[in-house]
Design a protein around this motif. Structure first.
Motif, PDB file in Angstrom:
ATOM      1  N   HIS B  79       0.818  -1.215   0.000  1.00  0.00           N
ATOM      2  CA  HIS B  79       0.000   0.000   0.000  1.00  0.00           C
ATOM      3  C   HIS B  79       0.847   1.258   0.000  1.00  0.00           C
ATOM      4  CE1 HIS B  79       0.504  -0.655   4.365  1.00  0.00           C
ATOM      5  NE2 HIS B  79       0.388   0.648   4.466  1.00  0.00           N
ATOM      6  N   ASN B  84       0.212   0.321  -9.372  1.00  0.00           N
ATOM      7  CA  ASN B  84      -1.146  -0.196  -9.295  1.00  0.00           C
ATOM      8  C   ASN B  84      -1.357  -1.343 -10.275  1.00  0.00           C
ATOM      9  OD1 ASN B  84      -2.055   3.049  -8.511  1.00  0.00           O
ATOM     10  ND2 ASN B  84      -2.633   1.312  -7.233  1.00  0.00           N
ATOM     11  N   PHE B 104     -11.359   5.162  -4.667  1.00  0.00           N
ATOM     12  CA  PHE B 104     -10.787   4.466  -3.520  1.00  0.00           C
ATOM     13  C   PHE B 104      -9.315   4.801  -3.254  1.00  0.00           C
ATOM     14  CE2 PHE B 104      -9.002   0.931  -1.146  1.00  0.00           C
ATOM     15  CZ  PHE B 104      -9.974   0.661  -0.200  1.00  0.00           C
ATOM     16  N   GLY B 105      -8.498   4.628  -4.284  1.00  0.00           N
ATOM     17  CA  GLY B 105      -7.062   4.849  -4.094  1.00  0.00           C
ATOM     18  C   GLY B 105      -6.741   6.288  -3.732  1.00  0.00           C
ATOM     19  N   ARG B 108      -7.629   7.040  -0.141  1.00  0.00           N
ATOM     20  CA  ARG B 108      -6.672   6.441   0.802  1.00  0.00           C
ATOM     21  C   ARG B 108      -5.455   7.333   0.964  1.00  0.00           C
ATOM     22  NH1 ARG B 108     -10.451   4.234   0.689  1.00  0.00           N
ATOM     23  NH2 ARG B 108     -10.780   5.706   2.351  1.00  0.00           N
ATOM     24  N   ARG B 150      -9.736   2.755 -12.246  1.00  0.00           N
ATOM     25  CA  ARG B 150      -9.398   2.732 -10.831  1.00  0.00           C
ATOM     26  C   ARG B 150      -7.885   2.733 -10.615  1.00  0.00           C
ATOM     27  NH1 ARG B 150     -11.187  -2.258  -7.030  1.00  0.00           N
ATOM     28  NH2 ARG B 150      -9.571  -3.259  -8.301  1.00  0.00           N
ATOM     29  N   ALA B 151      -7.176   2.091 -11.550  1.00  0.00           N
ATOM     30  CA  ALA B 151      -5.729   2.031 -11.406  1.00  0.00           C
ATOM     31  C   ALA B 151      -5.083   3.292 -11.985  1.00  0.00           C
ATOM     32  CB  ALA B 151      -5.196   0.791 -12.102  1.00  0.00           C
ATOM     33  N   ASN B 154      -4.708   6.909 -10.243  1.00  0.00           N
ATOM     34  CA  ASN B 154      -3.683   7.183  -9.236  1.00  0.00           C
ATOM     35  C   ASN B 154      -2.354   7.625  -9.849  1.00  0.00           C
ATOM     36  OD1 ASN B 154      -5.300   6.158  -6.933  1.00  0.00           O
ATOM     37  ND2 ASN B 154      -5.139   4.244  -8.096  1.00  0.00           N
TER      38      ASN B 154
ATOM     39  N   ALA D 166      -7.177  -3.701  -2.582  1.00  0.00           N
ATOM     40  CA  ALA D 166      -7.221  -2.553  -1.681  1.00  0.00           C
ATOM     41  C   ALA D 166      -5.810  -2.132  -1.284  1.00  0.00           C
ATOM     42  CB  ALA D 166      -8.057  -2.884  -0.451  1.00  0.00           C
ATOM     43  N   ALA D 167      -4.993  -3.120  -0.932  1.00  0.00           N
ATOM     44  CA  ALA D 167      -3.609  -2.802  -0.557  1.00  0.00           C
ATOM     45  C   ALA D 167      -2.903  -2.154  -1.744  1.00  0.00           C
ATOM     46  CB  ALA D 167      -2.873  -4.066  -0.137  1.00  0.00           C
ATOM     47  N   ASP D 168      -3.156  -2.733  -2.900  1.00  0.00           N
ATOM     48  CA  ASP D 168      -2.538  -2.228  -4.121  1.00  0.00           C
ATOM     49  C   ASP D 168      -2.913  -0.775  -4.363  1.00  0.00           C
ATOM     50  OD1 ASP D 168      -1.131  -3.024  -6.691  1.00  0.00           O
ATOM     51  OD2 ASP D 168      -2.994  -2.157  -7.454  1.00  0.00           O
ATOM     52  N   LEU D 169      -4.134  -0.414  -3.938  1.00  0.00           N
ATOM     53  CA  LEU D 169      -4.593   0.962  -4.151  1.00  0.00           C
ATOM     54  C   LEU D 169      -4.227   1.857  -2.985  1.00  0.00           C
ATOM     55  CD1 LEU D 169      -8.038   0.118  -5.709  1.00  0.00           C
ATOM     56  CD2 LEU D 169      -6.162   1.298  -6.841  1.00  0.00           C
ATOM     57  N   GLY D 170      -3.371   1.372  -2.112  1.00  0.00           N
ATOM     58  CA  GLY D 170      -2.862   2.234  -1.063  1.00  0.00           C
ATOM     59  C   GLY D 170      -3.594   2.165   0.259  1.00  0.00           C
ATOM     60  N   ALA D 171      -4.451   1.184   0.439  1.00  0.00           N
ATOM     61  CA  ALA D 171      -5.135   1.086   1.720  1.00  0.00           C
ATOM     62  C   ALA D 171      -4.259   0.335   2.711  1.00  0.00           C
ATOM     63  CB  ALA D 171      -6.471   0.363   1.551  1.00  0.00           C
ATOM     64  N   THR D 172      -4.131   0.889   3.925  1.00  0.00           N
ATOM     65  CA  THR D 172      -3.380   0.197   4.962  1.00  0.00           C
ATOM     66  C   THR D 172      -4.172  -1.037   5.381  1.00  0.00           C
ATOM     67  OG1 THR D 172      -4.523   1.403   6.687  1.00  0.00           O
ATOM     68  CG2 THR D 172      -2.495   2.386   5.843  1.00  0.00           C
ATOM     69  N   GLN D 175      -7.358  -0.046   7.035  1.00  0.00           N
ATOM     70  CA  GLN D 175      -8.345   0.504   6.094  1.00  0.00           C
ATOM     71  C   GLN D 175      -8.941  -0.615   5.242  1.00  0.00           C
ATOM     72  OE1 GLN D 175      -5.770   3.335   4.192  1.00  0.00           O
ATOM     73  NE2 GLN D 175      -6.810   5.084   5.147  1.00  0.00           N
TER      74      GLN D 175
END
Ligand SMILES: Nc1ncnc2c1ncn2[C@@H]1O[C@H](COP(=O)(O)OP(=O)(O)OP(=O)(O)O)[C@@H](O)[C@H]1O
Ligand SMILES: Nc1ncnc2c1ncn2[C@@H]1O[C@H](COP(=O)(O)OP(=O)(O)OP(=O)(O)O)[C@@H](O)[C@H]1O
Ligand SMILES: NCCCCNCCCN
Ligand SMILES: [Mg+2]
Ligand SMILES: [Mg+2]
Lengths: 369, 370, 262, 263, 370
Positions: B79, B84, B104-105, B108, B150-151, B154, D166-172, D175
């Motif tokens: 993360h 991505n 989402f990204g 975050r 989505r990817a 970012n 989710a992790a890939d998109l930056g979520a800890t 999260q």
């Protein structure tokens, strides 16, 4: 293993322990918690209130939490025993246990001595109830009601037929599968002993086993539907039970509304029992409970109760008070039995601790087998 | 919390992944220039996904290092990497609508303009109108585009695409390929695209790496890889190849090496043959073969055993006297078609043949069904 | 469970308390004395389970495969009775089936009660206070436990498989036998276990709807624990019941051959 | 005739459903009875008396209150614990996983009498007095298993790639858990919670073993009442709870439908 | 119980299917000769599956009749029809092993030699060794072949294949196509094959029917359909087409009709143009266009805007002065390649153009993503 506090660990030994008293909150909390059998108190016509209890509250300011959760002695004992054994409050200040159960409660130190100073009306106790083997000197208990175990039946369900003897109850094919007996061993076995010509107040182990055998036979033949507590009144009224061993007052009072319900005091004899006020250990409102007992020991109050419950009053002077309300009622053999009626009524003898477990086991095996 | 912004080429140095006793990726050295469209091609199980997962931070390498520009990210958590992935199954969050998925990204990372940017990204993939729908309400192709948005939204340093088109049907797939390429050119990100559709790799990528059993077998631009495969594996895996076992009969003359196959004299461009080889595989692509004499000096005679019309082209199988069938593809440009049973001559130019080490199996890379 | 085990090996009585004596003979004694109850409990539970399966399957199948958008509503209706105390509903049944009620009258007029009596499910020409009533009560009360797992597995059944069976010459009946049924086995196993196990230990139904001939082991354990206060015996009986169930279930699961399916 | 044959399954299904619901209907109907005497099983006359005074029978509302409190607390605690266990079981390989699975299964595979009695024995040993607390602990213990099973079923169908995405998109990790794992497991969690509540609210046998006179739950009240004539109020409460459950679930359904349909 | 054995052509007469208010299949008349390989092609939702399901007996037609040879089977139950289906999802029975799956149909008909025949069928699809495995243990391609064996083993009068290859990846798909064709030729059954992969339909089928919105739009052998599409829908759906709106400028001369497009004079073969047409769509397939002057007398000038290399061929987009892009495909036969930005001439022969009614939309059948 078995190191921990097993359910019985605290009650070993044979010396009668004394019941612990709790801090009495009677003066600050105007409450008394009373557990009793079903259909055991007067109810107003619209069935919404209990006149004598309301009158007591009015007179003393003490609120009565009256709970009908006493269905059967063993069941009730099983419910409260763990608390009593653990030295905790049962949440009840007073209840009405049957004679033999009172003996056990005293033996185990689960009930407290009554403070007669708070119960001046105790002097009204009928002579016949004064000296009893289960509580010599009436230190711990005072009778609430007494009554007979007898036969009750619903003529609608028997097809108009009367049920007059225990033998008939246990063998008449017309009743097959629609008979109930009481799970109170002393009542059921007592009646059978009498039917077999034995005396419940003086019988041997062999007699007891013969009585059990007779019931077993009826049961094997499919005659008996169930063994019940006070809940038999439900099925009997509905007609799901045709005939049963019953308690006199229940059937008598129910028959006021339902004429198809009838009652037989068998020729061979019947048993007499009493249910007694006791105050359990750790009761929080002992004094209030004593005031309550004192209130019901007023013959006028007791008369009102009797007019409804139709049991035998233990309070002297009740008959006169009843007569003042209703002449017929005063003549009712169930409430005010004549010496003749009483002569056929037998008390079930005291049992030794060993007998008690052995007989109970035999009977329970029969009842739940 | 925010991913470290880095930029520059992606560099893998000795990157290795072992599962228990099995080595999925043998030590791999690779540089992928910033902004390029890189395709990773190879048969099932060759380690493509594993490589990508290591780059994404979803799998811990057994050995080796990963850099983006000057920053080492080998031990950075997934993360926290500015990388991505577009998963083959899309992995869209089913409980969020399309817009929420795309935001989402950004959210975050606490981006204030998340919604605005997400909407732009949806416009980019032409899905502005379905922003409020749930993924389940979209068709496969639309879901695929959401995953892409989505990817891409970012602006990662590297965008990994693990067979993003694998689940789409042919026509849609061709459409999405064009779109993907357009988007890559528009946003200028580094794309690493895993596929095992060779045509897809060739149409889209600047550079292709062909992987086999955990190793990169050949790397280069599509045309080079196709025209000059370095191994039978690559020759067969990337398109079809006709391979003939030939014996070198003399030294190179006029830039051509004379060889014989089944007693027929043929030639191969000299620069395609290893200097000291005695026996080699001579390979020719089906479209380089001509039915008739005009294709070049190399000629073989055979009988047409099967003809299949594919619209743009017709594919022939021509059985050689020694039993082997050669594949010939002829564009349907209006010239006549041969019929099954017809005897034909096949010809090709010397420079269209390539030679490969004879020690290899001729059918390496003919994908067995897995 | 351990406490139960140790308690079953104690001896004593209410007044004097119990001491641990490691008296294993209590098990032999318990089995000897109560084997009819054990057998009866298992028998009733098994019968009720089979009935629940027969009743539950069509409903579960219908909900899972045919109900379309009514699916959820039906599901709710199956679950909702859970929320009305099952005692209340059992009492309602007692009311519905009471001896002078219309149901009994109807059953009598159609000869159904005589039939039941003839096969020994009732002892007179009414319905209550009989084996029949107890088994019905058990079936009824545990029906949702049967339906829900069945539903879950039937929902996963791909209707195309049934079509494929039809396409391959299986009549609807054969398609059921060869495809639908075997594929729903995990649900059947789960449902039967969830029904059988609690039913075997239940005593409310036999108490409210039965007679002295229908006393189940749960009732014995209950009364030994809470009435006779013979804790060792009650604990021993609990242990025996549990063991029997575990053995039966293990046998059944193996027999159903669903290990690899579940 | 063929129409009937074609719809045989529907008929059978609806008949079974009707069977399931008949008692509820009877209970509801008799909640409007004004019985003669104390037994409410012969229709006497219509009355809304009991509906006007649902607490008119002594002890009934106290017991209902207790049951609701225990039900809510037990299902909350069981849901939290069960969800954690289910996620652990469904997501991570750890030592003792098989043992934990078994341990979860045991309470479900134990007849209630056995469960009730062994808990009683255990509580006595630990010195936990019978009563509301004991009941609560007992309920939590058996509810947890059901929650675990419900949630695990859901987690099993959960695509692990969603968490990776989710992790890939930056979520800890936190999260990811809050925004992806938990919402996705929600239907299973809700089902588990509902199941837990209904089991707790309905339980008599285990409760009875661990109750004290001051902790009469609603089923115990009904059981007691059954011995002496059930007051009409019981029918009222039974009906209300039934309808409340229906409404609750239908509302949830409608809500989630609407959310899905929102465009 | 046993299905009635019939044989002969499959005939659909006025076959119709309405769902509530929606007509999925409009009255359809069709004869599929015994033993032929027939492909049903069309965009998603056009009614292909519905048609097949009616033939299989899984769906009750609203109207119309179905015959096989002289036997009417319209009201025969699915399990009594001698018709089998290979479902897109395979629909293999997961609880039975491969052999049991294949035996299933034979056993239902009480065939004594079920096992022997099933084993033979498995050999036919080259899966003899996996007979004892469960379907879940097989790869997609293997499952597909089991599904095929399970259907073929019954020697049905008609075998229906509903996108049997839809779930396979490209390379595997091409392999399976060849296998399917081989099996059909070996067993000689009537195959009706639904697909929306045009290339698949063209390579495999004897006859193709292109469906659109519940109707058959055109029917014929692949080459005819491809070279002479009857509508813009077919022209676009089956392969790619360059369509130019042209005006007829005079009567036919020497078998060619003069037309103009954006002031450029062009010609079309007279037999491709409706007699009285004034305006038509002139269509040319991308592979018929030549870069340079040698393709024929029709010439256009434009600029290369995109080049993509696909291995066998290179695809160019050439922008016309009026803005439209034409697609040109050139086989990579060794001739030089144009570059983006280069000005080029495109030419083609008059007989390679086809003319279509100008009233239709030019982009009908350009599959929008659904
Ligand atoms: N977690 C794992 N444990 C053990 N082996 C694994 C694991 N993940 C992958 N592998 C093995 O590593 C090898 C490479 O897998 P990988 O998924 O990278 O292949 P791939 O090239 O992506 O294949 P595909 O085209 O099928 O997606 C395979 O043999 C696979 O079985
Ligand atoms: N059971 C049904 N009820 C209502 N409409 C249906 C039903 N089955 C199919 N349809 C509709 O009929 C039309 C034709 O469906 P069909 O499945 O035959 O299409 P198809 O050509 O097979 O498409 P695809 O290529 O997507 O499989 C579609 O619009 C579909 O929505
Ligand atoms: N309805 C009140 C009945 C009370 C009966 N007490 C019985 C004691 C018998 N041994
Ligand atoms: Mg992969
Ligand atoms: Mg379809």
């Amino acid at each position: 293993g078995s190191k921990g506090k097993s359910p019985s660990a605290s009650s070993s030994g044979s010396v009668t322990p004394t019941a612990k008293a709790a801090q009495d909150m009677s003066d600050t909390e105007k409450i008394v918690n009373w557990s009793n059998w079903q259909q055991y108190i007067d109810v107003s016509d619209d069935e919404k209130s209990r006149p004598t209890i309301d009158a007591f509250t009015k007179a003393t300011g003490i609120k009565v939490n009256y709970t009908e959760d006493y269905n059967d002695n063993d069941e009730f004992y099983a419910k409260v025993r763990p608390l009593l054994a653990g030295g905790e409050d049962t949440g009840r200040d007073v209840w009405c246990s049957t004679d033999w159960m009172v003996a056990r409660l005293i033996r185990q130190g689960y009930v407290q001595p009554l403070d007669k100073a708070n119960i001046p009306n105790a002097k009204n106790l009928e002579a016949a109830f004064q000296d009893v083997s289960f509580d010599p000197g009436r230190k711990y208990s005072l009778p609430w009601q007494a009554g007979f175990a007898c036969i009750g039946y619903n003529t609608k369900a028997t097809g108009g037929k009367k049920v007059t003897t225990i033998t008939q109850l246990l063998t008449d094919p017309a009743l097959k599968g629609k008979v109930t007996l009481l799970s109170e061993m002393r009542d059921t076995v007592g009646l059978v002993l009498l039917d077999q010509g034995k005396d419940p107040s003086n019988f041997t182990e062999a007699d007891f086993k013969a009585a059990i055998a007779m019931i077993q036979k009826a049961k094997d033949a499919g005659q008996i539907q169930k063994f019940t507590g006070n809940d038999y009144t439900d099925g009997l009224s509905a007609g799901d039970i045709a005939a049963c061993v019953a308690w006199s007052g229940d059937v008598a009072s129910l028959s006021l509304d339902a004429p198809e319900l009838e009652l037989t005091l068998p020729e061979a004899g019947y048993t007499l029992w009493s249910d007694n006020f006791v105050i359990p250990a750790m009761a929080k409102h002992k004094k209030n409970a004593e005031q309550l007992i004192n209130y019901y020991y007023d013959p006028k109050v007791m008369a009102e109760v009797e007019a409804w419950v139709n049991y035998i009053a233990p309070v002297a002077g009740t008959k006169d008070a009843v007569a003042a309300i209703d002449k017929d009622l005063a003549a009712n053999q169930l409430i005010f039995p004549s010496t003749e009626t009483l002569s056929k009524a037998k008390k079930f003898r005291d049992l030794t601790s060993k007998e008690e477990s052995e007989f109970t086991r035999l009977f329970t095996n029969l009842a739940t087998g | 919390m925010a991913a470290t912004r880095t930029s520059g080429d992606l560099r893998l140095a000795g990157l290795t992944k072992e599962f228990d006793t099995f080595t999925a990726v043998h030590p791999m050295d690779l540089v992928i220039p910033e902004g390029s469209f890189f395709a990773l091609l190879g048969p099932s199980g060759c380690g493509k996904t594993t490589t990508l997962r290591m780059v994404a931070g979803l799998e811990q390498p057994t050995a080796g290092r990963i850099h983006i520009g000057d920053t080492e990210i080998t031990d950075t958590k997934a993360h926290q990497r500015n990388v991505n992935t577009v998963f083959q199954s899309y992995a869209l969050f089913p409980h969020m609508n399309v817009l929420e998925n795309v935001e989402f990204g950004l959210r975050r990372r606490g981006d204030k303009n998340a919604t605005v940017k997400a909407k732009e990204a949806l416009e980019l993939v032409q899905l502005g109108e379905v922003a409020k729908k749930k993924p389940a309400q979209l068709s496969g192709g639309m879901q695929q585009r959401v995953a892409l948005a989505r990817a891409v939204v970012n602006r990662p340093d590297v965008l990994l695409l693990d067979e993003p088109l694998g689940a789409l049907d042919l026509k849609l797939r061709r459409q999405m390929q064009i779109e993907l390429k357009r988007i890559q050119q528009e946003v200028g990100l580094t794309f690493i695209h895993v596929t095992h559709d060779q045509e897809e790799a060739m149409t889209m990528a600047d550079t292709i790496a062909v992987m086999n059993a955990g190793r990169i077998e050949q790397l280069g631009d599509p045309a080079t890889l196709y025209e000059h495969p370095a191994s039978t594996f690559v020759a067969n895996f990337l398109g079809q190849s006709n391979l003939l076992k030939v014996t070198v009969t003399g030294p190179a003359r006029n830039g051509e090496v004379p060889v014989t196959a089944y007693d027929t004299a043929l030639t191969v461009a000299a620069d395609h043959v290893p200097g000291d080889a005695k026996e080699v595989w001579l390979g020719v692509r089906p479209e380089k073969l001509r039915m008739g004499e005009h294709g070049g000096p190399n000629r073989l005679h055979g009988t047409v055993s099967d003809v299949s019309f594919t619209g743009v082209a017709t594919q022939y199988l021509v059985r050689m006297p020694w039993g082997k069938e050669l594949t010939v593809v002829q564009q349907n440009d209006g010239s006549g078609r041969a019929r099954p049973g017809e005897d034909v001559t096949i010809s090709w130019a010397a420079e269209h043949g390539f030679a490969l080490d004879a020690a290899q199996a001729a059918d390496a890379g003919v994908e067995e069904e897995g | 469970m351990i406490t139960l085990g140790s308690q079953s090996l104690q001896e004593g009585n209410i007044d004097d308390g119990y001491v641990f004596t490691g008296n294993v003979s209590i098990y032999a004694d318990a089995v000897q004395r109560y084997w009819p109850h054990l057998v009866r409990s298992i028998g009733y539970a098994a019968t009720a389970t089979v009935l629940a399966l027969v009743l539950g399957y069509p409903l579960a199948y219908f909900m899972a495969q045919k109900a379309g958008r009514w699916k959820n509503i039906l599901l709710i209706l199956v679950i909702a009775p859970f929320f009305t105390s099952f005692l209340i509903r059992t009492l309602a049944w007692r009311n519905i089936l009471s001896d002078d009620g219309p149901v009994v009258a109807f059953a009598q007029s159609t000869g159904f009660t005589s039939l039941l009596q003839a096969v020994g499910l009732t002892s007179n020409d009414t319905l209550l206070a009989s084996k029949f009533a107890v088994i019905c009560g058990l079936t009824y009360n545990f029906l949702p436990f049967m339906i829900l797992p069945l539903y879950a597995s039937l929902e996963r059944l791909d209707p195309r498989l049934v079509e494929a069976a039809g396409d391959l010459y299986a009549s609807p009946r054969e398609a059921f036998r060869r495809v639908t049924w075997p594929l729903s086995l995990p649900g059947v196993v789960a449902g039967t276990l969830l029904t059988f196990i609690p039913a075997a230990g239940d005593f409310i139904n036999s108490r409210l709807l039965g007679n002295t001939e229908t006393v189940m082991i749960g009732q014995v354990i209950d009364s030994q624990f809470l009435r006779v206060l013979d804790y060792p015996l009650a604990a021993a009986l609990s242990f025996i019941l549990l063991t029997m169930i575990v053995v039966l279930v293990a046998f059944y699961v193996r027999k159903a051959g669903t290990e690899e399916l579940v | 005739m063929s129409w009937i044959r074609r719809h045989l399954l529907a008929f059978a299904a609806l008949a079974v459903l009707a069977l399931l619901l008949v008692p509820n209907v009877v209970v509801a109907v008799f909640s409007f009875n004004d019985p003669v005497g104390k037994f409410n099983y012969n229709w006497a006359k219509f009355s809304t008396d009991a509906w006007a005074h649902p607490c008119g029978s002594p002890g009934i509302c106290e017991s209902l209150g207790l049951s609701l409190r225990i039900g809510v607390t037990a299902s909350l605690v069981a849901t939290v614990l069960g969800t954690m266990v289910a996620l652990a079981l469904g997501r991570y390989q750890f030592r003792g996983r098989a043992a934990t699975n078994l341990l979860i299964f045991v309470p479900m595979a134990t007849p209630e009498v056995v469960m009730g009695s062994s808990l009683l024995t255990l509580f006595l040993m630990l010195g936990i007095p019978s009563g509301a607390l004991a009941i609560l602990i007992a309920h939590i213990m058996f509810c947890v298993s059901f929650v675990v099973v419900a949630v695990k079923a859901r987690v099993a169908t959960l695509d692990p790639r969603l968490e990776e995405a989710a992790a890939d998109l930056g979520a800890t990790p936190a999260q990811t858990f809050l925004r992806v794992t938990l919402p996705l497991a929600a239907p299973g969690i809700a089902a588990g919670a509902l199941l837990a509540f209904s089991l707790s609210f309905d339980d008599y046998i285990i409760t009875n073993f661990n109750a004290s006179p001051s902790s009469i739950t609603f089923p115990m009240f009904v059981w007691g009442a059954a011995q002496r004539g059930v007051p009409v109020q019981v029918n009222v409460i039974g009906t209300v709870v039934f309808l409340a459950a229906l409404l609750f679930v239908i509302a949830g359904q409608v809500l989630s439908n609407r959310r899905q349909r929102a465009v």
